[in-house]
Write a protein that holds these residues in place. Structure first.
Motif, PDB file in Angstrom:
ATOM      1  N   THR A  11      27.257-119.749 -91.425  1.00 19.47           N
ATOM      2  CA  THR A  11      26.215-119.815 -92.434  1.00 19.47           C
ATOM      3  C   THR A  11      25.106-118.836 -92.062  1.00 19.47           C
ATOM      4  OG1 THR A  11      24.813-121.509 -91.396  1.00 19.47           O
ATOM      5  CG2 THR A  11      26.757-122.287 -92.622  1.00 19.47           C
ATOM      6  N   GLU A  29      23.679-120.763 -88.687  1.00 19.52           N
ATOM      7  CA  GLU A  29      24.417-121.417 -87.615  1.00 19.52           C
ATOM      8  C   GLU A  29      25.917-121.175 -87.740  1.00 19.52           C
ATOM      9  OE1 GLU A  29      24.413-125.730 -87.896  1.00 19.52           O
ATOM     10  OE2 GLU A  29      24.005-125.600 -90.042  1.00 19.52           O
ATOM     11  N   LEU A  67      30.440-130.405 -93.871  1.00 26.33           N
ATOM     12  CA  LEU A  67      29.098-129.816 -93.905  1.00 26.33           C
ATOM     13  C   LEU A  67      28.268-130.552 -94.940  1.00 26.33           C
ATOM     14  CD1 LEU A  67      29.961-125.978 -93.961  1.00 26.33           C
ATOM     15  CD2 LEU A  67      29.523-127.408 -91.953  1.00 26.33           C
ATOM     16  N   LYS A 105      23.321-128.345 -98.097  1.00 19.62           N
ATOM     17  CA  LYS A 105      22.554-127.155 -97.747  1.00 19.62           C
ATOM     18  C   LYS A 105      23.398-126.176 -96.941  1.00 19.62           C
ATOM     19  CE  LYS A 105      18.229-125.637 -95.606  1.00 19.62           C
ATOM     20  NZ  LYS A 105      16.990-126.077 -94.905  1.00 19.62           N
ATOM     21  N   GLN A 106      24.193-126.690 -96.013  1.00 20.80           N
ATOM     22  CA  GLN A 106      25.065-125.824 -95.217  1.00 20.80           C
ATOM     23  C   GLN A 106      26.114-125.141 -96.095  1.00 20.80           C
ATOM     24  OE1 GLN A 106      26.173-128.994 -92.416  1.00 20.80           O
ATOM     25  NE2 GLN A 106      25.452-127.701 -90.740  1.00 20.80           N
ATOM     26  N   TRP A 107      26.717-125.909 -97.017  1.00 21.90           N
ATOM     27  CA  TRP A 107      27.719-125.309 -97.892  1.00 21.90           C
ATOM     28  C   TRP A 107      27.140-124.171 -98.727  1.00 21.90           C
ATOM     29  CZ3 TRP A 107      32.521-125.391 -97.087  1.00 21.90           C
ATOM     30  CH2 TRP A 107      33.199-126.510 -96.614  1.00 21.90           C
ATOM     31  N   GLN A 165      25.004-122.152 -97.894  1.00 20.53           N
ATOM     32  CA  GLN A 165      24.717-121.001 -97.050  1.00 20.53           C
ATOM     33  C   GLN A 165      25.957-120.422 -96.362  1.00 20.53           C
ATOM     34  OE1 GLN A 165      21.683-122.294 -94.321  1.00 20.53           O
ATOM     35  NE2 GLN A 165      20.075-122.312 -95.880  1.00 20.53           N
TER      36      GLN A 165
END
Length: 236
Positions: free
Chosen positions: A39, A42, A68, A71-73, A75
């Motif tokens: 991402t 990270e 995930l 928000k992680q997905w 990105q």
């Protein structure tokens, strides 16, 4: 002499019987994959994936949405797929073809509230950069009956790099959407989310979504096929 021949033949017959109930594929090395998500901020590698191939020769990786958070997905820029031995074999760039929603976890009881694990799925179209072993989803008319033996395929993070392992289980309950299996081989299921459950013909009959030391729950192969078809993907 006759009794001696019977004594010698019995172990052989028993071994043949065991072979018949094991998954047909003799080599499960490098079948399930470890996705590494890159991402903006990270690098994460929380679960498992497996590869399927469609009738046009395109490859897709299936994994779980709950690996995930939202928000992680949003990105995710790239996903590299490694074998359990650490070999890079496939890559996806950009967002997935489909990203469902995370499974809403409740106490894992067979007689608990209704659950729908079929949306806890992510589908990536991938570019193959190594040697992959696509798995076959069980046809819609294949029904695994309660009491039939099935296998969970994967490897725990703490075991480090190595060959994929088969863990025995028994089907408890299934329909066109979901399944419950009871574990015969007890193991720590952390890191198995998104991986395959297979039958004796090496067909995927479902994926791993939730579980504890006794039970595992996931979406059925029919549900996975239906979700793929919604996005114009027709697996072999």
């Amino acid at each position: 002499m006759k009794s001696l021949r019977m004594f010698l033949l019995f172990p052989l017959a028993f071994a043949i019987l065991l072979l018949r109930v094991e998954p047909a594929s003799a080599d499960w090395k490098d079948v399930v994959l470890r996705p590494v998500f890159y991402t903006k901020n990270e690098i994460a590698f929380p679960g498992t994936a497996f590869i399927i191939k469609d009738g046009s020769g395109n490859y897709y990786a299936l994994t779980a949405a709950h690996l995930l958070d939202d928000k992680q997905w949003e990105q995710v820029q790239r996903v590299d797929f490694f074998t359990m031995q650490g070999k890079l074999v496939a890559r996806a760039v950009g967002q997935p073809v489909y990203r469902g929603r995370q499974y809403e976890y409740r106490p894992l009881k067979k007689d608990g509230a209704p659950r729908d694990p079929t949306k806890d799925l992510v589908i990536f179209r991938v570019k193959i950069v190594g040697t992959v072993k696509p798995l076959t989803l069980a046809p819609d008319n294949v029904v695994t009956k309660p009491g039939e033996r099935v296998w969970v395929v994967g490897r725990h993070h703490k075991q480090g790099l190595g060959t994929d392992k088969l863990y025995r289980a028994v089907m408890l309950e299934t329909d066109r959407h979901a399944y419950f299996i009871s574990l015969t081989d007890k193991f720590d299921g952390h890191g198995f989310s998104g991986g395959p459950i297979v039958n004796s013909k090496s067909q995927v009959i479902g994926n791993v979504i939730a579980g504890n030391k006794e039970l595992i729950l996931g979406a059925s192969a029919a549900a996975l096929r239906a979700r793929l078809r919604q996005h114009g993907i027709f697996p072999k």
